[in-house]
Design a protein around this motif. Structure first.
Motif, mmCIF file in Angstrom:
data_model
loop_
_atom_site.group_PDB
_atom_site.id
_atom_site.type_symbol
_atom_site.label_atom_id
_atom_site.label_comp_id
_atom_site.label_asym_id
_atom_site.label_seq_id
_atom_site.Cartn_x
_atom_site.Cartn_y
_atom_site.Cartn_z
ATOM 1 N N LEU A 471 0.834 -1.204 0.000
ATOM 2 C CA LEU A 471 0.000 0.000 0.000
ATOM 3 C C LEU A 471 0.869 1.253 0.000
ATOM 4 O O LEU A 471 0.603 2.213 -0.726
ATOM 5 C CB LEU A 471 -0.916 0.002 1.222
ATOM 6 C CG LEU A 471 -2.143 -0.896 1.143
ATOM 7 C CD1 LEU A 471 -2.927 -0.816 2.439
ATOM 8 C CD2 LEU A 471 -3.023 -0.479 -0.028
ATOM 9 N N LEU A 472 1.932 1.218 0.803
ATOM 10 C CA LEU A 472 2.809 2.387 0.870
ATOM 11 C C LEU A 472 3.498 2.629 -0.472
ATOM 12 O O LEU A 472 3.581 3.771 -0.945
ATOM 13 C CB LEU A 472 3.862 2.188 1.964
ATOM 14 C CG LEU A 472 3.374 2.323 3.411
ATOM 15 C CD1 LEU A 472 4.481 1.969 4.367
ATOM 16 C CD2 LEU A 472 2.894 3.729 3.667
ATOM 17 N N VAL A 473 3.949 1.521 -1.093
ATOM 18 C CA VAL A 473 4.632 1.669 -2.376
ATOM 19 C C VAL A 473 3.661 2.208 -3.422
ATOM 20 O O VAL A 473 3.998 3.109 -4.202
ATOM 21 C CB VAL A 473 5.221 0.310 -2.821
ATOM 22 C CG1 VAL A 473 5.780 0.411 -4.220
ATOM 23 C CG2 VAL A 473 6.313 -0.119 -1.874
ATOM 24 N N ILE A 474 2.428 1.674 -3.395
ATOM 25 C CA ILE A 474 1.433 2.144 -4.369
ATOM 26 C C ILE A 474 1.131 3.615 -4.160
ATOM 27 O O ILE A 474 1.062 4.392 -5.114
ATOM 28 C CB ILE A 474 0.140 1.295 -4.256
ATOM 29 C CG1 ILE A 474 0.408 -0.111 -4.793
ATOM 30 C CG2 ILE A 474 -1.000 1.931 -5.034
ATOM 31 C CD1 ILE A 474 -0.691 -1.085 -4.481
ATOM 32 N N SER A 475 1.040 4.017 -2.884
ATOM 33 C CA SER A 475 0.742 5.433 -2.645
ATOM 34 C C SER A 475 1.901 6.305 -3.129
ATOM 35 O O SER A 475 1.685 7.413 -3.623
ATOM 36 C CB SER A 475 0.430 5.679 -1.168
ATOM 37 O OG SER A 475 1.534 5.355 -0.394
ATOM 38 N N ALA A 476 3.131 5.787 -2.999
ATOM 39 C CA ALA A 476 4.266 6.537 -3.531
ATOM 40 C C ALA A 476 4.149 6.680 -5.043
ATOM 41 O O ALA A 476 4.431 7.732 -5.604
ATOM 42 C CB ALA A 476 5.573 5.845 -3.157
ATOM 43 N N LYS A 477 3.718 5.592 -5.699
ATOM 44 C CA LYS A 477 3.540 5.644 -7.154
ATOM 45 C C LYS A 477 2.463 6.662 -7.531
ATOM 46 O O LYS A 477 2.616 7.457 -8.438
ATOM 47 C CB LYS A 477 3.121 4.257 -7.663
ATOM 48 C CG LYS A 477 4.273 3.279 -7.732
ATOM 49 C CD LYS A 477 4.799 3.142 -9.156
ATOM 50 C CE LYS A 477 6.190 2.542 -9.178
ATOM 51 N NZ LYS A 477 6.245 1.222 -8.554
ATOM 52 N N LYS A 478 1.340 6.605 -6.768
ATOM 53 C CA LYS A 478 0.203 7.485 -7.052
ATOM 54 C C LYS A 478 0.586 8.950 -6.875
ATOM 55 O O LYS A 478 0.155 9.818 -7.613
ATOM 56 C CB LYS A 478 -0.965 7.145 -6.119
ATOM 57 C CG LYS A 478 -1.809 5.967 -6.592
ATOM 58 C CD LYS A 478 -2.904 6.475 -7.483
ATOM 59 C CE LYS A 478 -3.791 5.424 -8.100
ATOM 60 N NZ LYS A 478 -3.282 4.134 -8.440
ATOM 61 N N LEU A 479 1.412 9.207 -5.854
ATOM 62 C CA LEU A 479 1.821 10.585 -5.603
ATOM 63 C C LEU A 479 2.830 11.059 -6.645
ATOM 64 O O LEU A 479 3.151 12.241 -6.708
ATOM 65 C CB LEU A 479 2.451 10.696 -4.214
ATOM 66 C CG LEU A 479 1.485 10.727 -3.032
ATOM 67 C CD1 LEU A 479 2.232 10.505 -1.740
ATOM 68 C CD2 LEU A 479 0.741 12.041 -2.996
ATOM 69 N N GLY A 480 3.328 10.124 -7.434
ATOM 70 C CA GLY A 480 4.292 10.493 -8.474
ATOM 71 C C GLY A 480 5.605 10.973 -7.903
ATOM 72 O O GLY A 480 6.106 12.038 -8.268
ATOM 73 N N ILE A 481 6.150 10.181 -6.976
ATOM 74 C CA ILE A 481 7.403 10.593 -6.340
ATOM 75 C C ILE A 481 8.544 10.482 -7.340
ATOM 76 O O ILE A 481 8.740 9.439 -7.957
ATOM 77 C CB ILE A 481 7.704 9.684 -5.126
ATOM 78 C CG1 ILE A 481 6.576 9.755 -4.111
ATOM 79 C CG2 ILE A 481 9.028 10.063 -4.488
ATOM 80 C CD1 ILE A 481 6.369 11.090 -3.495
ATOM 81 N N GLN A 482 9.284 11.554 -7.502
ATOM 82 C CA GLN A 482 10.450 11.547 -8.382
ATOM 83 C C GLN A 482 11.682 11.138 -7.585
ATOM 84 O O GLN A 482 11.814 11.499 -6.426
ATOM 85 C CB GLN A 482 10.697 12.955 -8.941
ATOM 86 C CG GLN A 482 9.547 13.521 -9.730
ATOM 87 C CD GLN A 482 9.441 12.868 -11.087
ATOM 88 O OE1 GLN A 482 10.440 12.659 -11.751
ATOM 89 N NE2 GLN A 482 8.217 12.537 -11.497
ATOM 90 N N LYS A 483 12.571 10.371 -8.226
ATOM 91 C CA LYS A 483 13.820 10.008 -7.549
ATOM 92 C C LYS A 483 14.990 10.551 -8.342
ATOM 93 O O LYS A 483 14.970 10.546 -9.566
ATOM 94 C CB LYS A 483 13.949 8.484 -7.471
ATOM 95 C CG LYS A 483 13.212 7.866 -6.337
ATOM 96 C CD LYS A 483 13.611 6.400 -6.227
ATOM 97 C CE LYS A 483 12.551 5.626 -5.476
ATOM 98 N NZ LYS A 483 12.811 4.197 -5.560
ATOM 99 N N ARG A 484 15.989 11.033 -7.633
ATOM 100 C CA ARG A 484 17.191 11.486 -8.315
ATOM 101 C C ARG A 484 18.385 10.966 -7.535
ATOM 102 O O ARG A 484 18.383 10.990 -6.309
ATOM 103 C CB ARG A 484 17.207 13.013 -8.369
ATOM 104 C CG ARG A 484 18.385 13.592 -9.116
ATOM 105 C CD ARG A 484 17.992 14.948 -9.711
ATOM 106 N NE ARG A 484 17.525 15.865 -8.687
ATOM 107 C CZ ARG A 484 18.341 16.742 -8.069
ATOM 108 N NH1 ARG A 484 19.618 16.791 -8.350
ATOM 109 N NH2 ARG A 484 17.856 17.565 -7.167
ATOM 110 N N ILE A 485 19.375 10.471 -8.259
ATOM 111 C CA ILE A 485 20.575 9.994 -7.587
ATOM 112 C C ILE A 485 21.625 11.078 -7.692
ATOM 113 O O ILE A 485 21.981 11.503 -8.789
ATOM 114 C CB ILE A 485 21.065 8.675 -8.214
ATOM 115 C CG1 ILE A 485 20.025 7.603 -7.921
ATOM 116 C CG2 ILE A 485 22.414 8.282 -7.649
ATOM 117 C CD1 ILE A 485 20.292 6.292 -8.562
ATOM 118 N N SER A 486 22.060 11.546 -6.551
ATOM 119 C CA SER A 486 22.972 12.675 -6.565
ATOM 120 C C SER A 486 23.765 12.702 -5.268
ATOM 121 O O SER A 486 23.658 11.796 -4.454
ATOM 122 C CB SER A 486 22.168 13.968 -6.719
ATOM 123 O OG SER A 486 23.036 15.054 -6.683
#
Lengths: 626, 306
Positions: A471-486
């Motif tokens: 559920l948490l992962v899906i909510s992250a997907k739904k919120l459209g979380i962007q990831k950046r490696i830096s």
């Protein structure tokens, strides 16, 4: 000759579960072993001998296979005998295992009246006639528990396990130590049955001490295989707590609680086999890729060796007794049986058992710390050496071995009720009641037998953990979380392999708190610049810990033996008259000593005899000094 | 069932509020302008709209761990004792499982600290490991003695038993257990005598050091995990040691429950204002006190029956 009763069959299952993944791993490992024939012969002889120990039904066969097991494992430690350390470890192991063998032999000679081909079930009446059952019990402790590695007979473990090839250390630590426990269980259940309360308490104390001291030494260890070997001591301690509680409850006629404790102990035997083999296998893979056993030289291996890393993680979570893994379930059962101590009416025993709970809980906490260290320093962060940088995932057979062992670990969690049922049926022929219905009434829950009623349900926990994470992962997907490696902040410092936290540093606070136990030798070298104490070019901080038991008990004994042998040497250079005198004195002391064994003891004759002996030693042996 | 779900939703929803409450009371007592009581929600909404930056050094653990830090604590919420005695509760999970789940969350938090290869993460993990290893025995001893007094090991059932017939005859061991548990509440949530959640100095940090390199949504997950952890401990504390008002109608009972939580929060704030943070190597002394009180509670229960 051989018997296949329920206990033997249970341990045969245990052997199969432990060995099959190991064989795959072992064949994957084989290409790196120089003496292949030597290795294979001893490897399979080792497996055969363990099978023999389990199904043997007469003392003679038992001793034969036991000795074969010791010798083959000794040869396996010597597979890659390149350095002095390995041969020393092997010699130490050889000595310790035969130290135990002597006591097992004595035990069997006494309980069989010298007729070592009697089957086990006829030994019980003979053992019952022996006047000093506690003596027999201590023979069992020395014989079997020195092999299992209980404090203070554990000293060979951290030497022998790192020296052996990894597949062998997985087998020795995961399987062989439990075969020793099997021997102990069979002897106390079948031959030495009516126990006294003190025996249970002794086992409980040994278990509590082993668990705490084992984990503390594991924390201070930098050699990954020695770390795992120390954890074996800890887990044997936990199993012994279970066995000890079972024995205490049985002597107090709390039959149900006793069964529960024994089931918990056997469950932990299985669990420890699964996760300790897995840990040794994945540690072996790491060792194989990086060529060093020093944790400080690893780092960042999870990126290159994901399967090894995740099997290590699974086993680490399980051995740290975190829910919902199998390690948690068996430790939970042992805790429940300790809580059952509130049913005991003897108030002094009742008050002292919480100290065992304290020890076990402390062990749990420290084990978590230790495995965060082991996993975190080995697999996370940046590589700490060039070897770690170029490490690759191991070959397919070794991976298969790890995956299979991972499946065994998971199955012990998922099918816990089924296994518990098996453990219970293996105990029922020895007069323990069938409590499967009470512990596992359905496939979901494991109940405690104590009247305060604890319940745990591994499956529900696992499923809900998965659902909530999903559920948490899906909510992250739904919120459209962007990831950046830096680059991240890291308090503004440059992150390099050198600035990471080290394993020594990680265990630092705990080492400092338990400094009275560790008594560490600290080496601190720095090359200072122009005499300034605070400015230096290079600095090296190194901590070494020599186990307390080794320095006091073993080195102390060594010193005493040296002194005695020195005097014996001097004695050997006496003239013949004195030899005669010594023999006369020995005969005298044997004659006097016989009275004590034959129950004709009283203080007045003892004093007179003692005085006569002293005088005759003084006059005849020592003579008058000039 | 509805009441049960409302209760869990309330716990999740009010968690940031109580964290802000502690902060506000502290600031007010220190003659500062207090933060808004809704600061926690503002932070949360800001964090979840931000991009997640992952360190170059980090591995897949960084993207697993934040979920694994929060998920076990969320499960624990479902097993907590409810404020009103008529509502549904989960009776089959005992206190060991709760301790275990909290430890699971801590385990992944410590791995997270080590993953980004910064020395601050390492220092935080190392200290957390040290503290939580000593918390564990005290926690389990308190559970043991409580389960004896409440006649059940299942937390929800134990709280109900305590509220129905409060063991007045065991008041001594009850008080000892309460003292021990309150110390654990402070230690496990990183409150002031043990850890200072508001500074970023390497001398004082434990929890914050581990999460220095986490940002955005992941930080939101971990921050909510720490506020939920506080709610778990506060709920356990109030339902074991202040077990009254459970027979009231649900809405009143829930209101009373929130008041009790607020009381615990304000007490924590008062303690934080009035004490200095302990040196790391003095923390075992504090936890030693907790362990001793837990033992005292058991021994006085066994020997005196008091």
């Amino acid at each position: 000759m051989f018997s296949f009763d329920t206990l033997s069959l249970l341990f045969l299952l245990f052997l199969i579960l432990g060995i099959i993944p190991n064989i795959f791993y072992s064949f994957g490992y084989l290409s790196h072993i120089k003496r292949k024939k030597h290795y294979l012969v001893h490897y399979f002889a080792f497996i055969l001998s363990m099978t023999g120990v389990i199904i043997a039904n007469t003392p003679l066969l038992f001793l034969l296979f036991w000795e074969l097991m010791s010798l083959t494992s000794w040869q396996l430690i010597l597979t890659d005998a390149k350095d002095e350390k390995t041969t020393t470890a092997a010699r130490f192991y050889f000595f310790m295992t035969h130290f135990g063998f002597v006591f097992i032999l004595l035990f069997f000679l006494i309980v069989s009246n010298g007729n070592v081909s009697l089957p086990f079930d006829q030994l019980h009446p003979i053992a019952k006639q022996f006047a000093y059952p506690t003596l027999l019990f201590f023979m069992l402790i020395f014989g079997f528990l020195s092999k299992a590695g209980v404090i203070p007979l554990h000293v060979w473990l951290p030497y022998a396990h790192p020296a052996a090839p990894s597949a062998v250390s997985a087998m020795m630590s995961g399987v062989m130590l439990k075969i020793a426990l099997y021997g102990f269980l069979r002897m106390i259940l079948e031959i030495l049955y009516p126990w006294s309360l003190e025996w249970g308490v002794t086992i409980l104390i040994l278990g509590a001490l082993s668990s705490v001291i084992g984990v503390l030494y594991a924390l201070a260890e930098h050699d990954i295989k020695a770390l795992l070997a120390n954890h074996s001591i800890e887990n044997i301690g936990i199993i012994l707590i279970g066995i000890g509680m079972g024995m205490i409850f049985d002597t107090l006629h709390l039959k149900l609680l006793s069964t529960f404790a024994f089931i918990a102990a056997i469950y932990h035997i299985f669990n420890h086999m699964s996760f300790k083999s897995l840990l040794f296998m994945s540690a072996g893979s790491v060792l194989h890729e990086t060529g060093t056993k020093n944790i400080e030289k690893y780092g960042g291996l999870i990126k290159k060796m994901p399967i090894t890393a995740f099997s290590f993680l699974l086993a680490a979570i399980s051995i740290s007794a975190l829910p919902p893994t199998n390690g948690f379930l068996s430790e939970w059962m042992i805790f429940q049986s300790l809580l059952g101590s509130s049913n005991i009416s003897d108030i002094s025993l009742k008050i002292s058992i919480p100290f065992t709970i304290f020890a076990l809980a402390l062990t749990g906490g420290l084990a978590i710390a230790c495995f965060v260290k082991a996993f975190g320093i080995t697999f996370l962060g940046l590589h700490r050496s060039t070897n770690a940088k170029y490490a690759e995932e191991v070959n397919a057979l070794m991976r298969l071995g790890m995956i299979l062992m991972g499946i065994v670990t998971l199955s012990l969690m998922l099918f816990a009720p089924f296994y518990i049922h098996l453990f219970n049926t293996s105990l029922t022929p020895f007069g323990w009641s069938d409590i499967t219905q009470k512990i596992v009434p359905n496939f979901w829950n494991i109940h405690s037998i104590a009247n305060n009623g604890g319940v745990v349900s591994p499956l529900i926990l696992l499923v809900s953990l998965l659902i909530i994470t999903a559920l948490l992962v899906i909510s992250a997907k739904k919120l459209g979380i962007q990831k950046r490696i830096s680059h991240t902040w890291a308090c503004g410092y440059n992150t390099t392999a050198k600035t990471q936290y080290s394993a020594t540093g990680f265990a630092g606070p705990i080492r400092r708190f338990f400094v009275w136990l560790y008594k560490p030798q600290i080496h601190f070298h720095k090359t200072t610049i122009a005499g300034h104490t605070t400015k230096f070019k290079t600095a090296l901080y190194d901590v070494h810990i020599k186990p307390l038991f080794e320095t006091t008990l073993y080195d102390g004994t060594k010193r005493v033996l040296n002194i005695i042998s020195y005097y014996l040497y001097r004695l050997a250079h006496f003239e013949q008259v004195r030899y005669g005198a010594i023999i006369f004195n020995l005969v005298l002391s044997v004659l006097f000593g016989y009275r004590i064994v034959a129950h004709q003891f009283n203080w007045s004759t003892f004093l007179v005899e003692f005085f006569i002996l002293l005088v005759s030693i003084k006059i005849l042996v020592i003579g008058d000094k000039k | 069932m509805i009441q049960y779900l409302i209760f869990i939703a309330t716990l999740i929803a009010t968690a940031p509020f109580f964290m802000s409450l502690i902060k506000a009371v502290k600031m007010w007592l220190l003659y500062k302008k207090p933060v808004s009581l809704f600061q926690g929600y503002k932070d949360f909404s800001k964090l979840i709209s931000k991009e997640v930056i992952i360190s170059k050094e980090a591995s897949s653990i960084t993207s697993i761990a934040p979920y694994m830090v929060l998920a076990p604590l969320l499960i624990v919420l479902f097993f907590l004792p409810v404020p009103s005695e008529n509502s549904y509760y989960v009776g089959f999970v005992d206190a060991f499982t709760i301790t275990g789940l909290i430890a699971l969350s801590t385990f992944f938090l410590m791995l997270l600290g080590l993953d980004s290869a910064s020395s601050f993460g390492g220092i935080g993990s190392s200290r957390e490991a040290f503290i939580s290893a000593l918390v564990e025995p005290a926690m389990i001893l308190v559970i043991f003695s409580l389960s004896l007094m409440a006649k059940d090991l299942g937390v929800a059932k134990a709280a109900l038993n305590l509220s129905n017939n409060f063991p007045v005859q065991h008041l001594a061991s009850f008080t000892f257990a309460a003292i021990a548990f309150f110390i654990l509440l402070l230690a496990e949530n990183g409150r002031i005598p043990v850890d200072n959640p508001e500074t970023h100095l390497e001398l004082t940090m434990v929890h914050e050091a581990m999460i220095l390199d986490i940002s955005g949504f992941y930080l939101a997950l971990i921050e909510s995990a720490s506020s939920i952890k506080f709610m778990i401990f506060a709920t356990l504390f109030v339902s074991f040691f202040l077990p009254f008002g459970m027979h009231l109608p649900f809405v009143l009972a829930l209101g009373l429950f929130l008041l009790k939580i607020a009381f615990v929060s304000i007490t924590v704030a008062l303690i934080e204002v009035n004490t200095a943070k302990l040196r790391l190597f003095k923390v075992p002394n504090l936890l030693g006190i907790a362990i001793i009180f837990a033992f005292l509670s058991l021994i006085s229960y066994y020997t005196l029956g008091a």
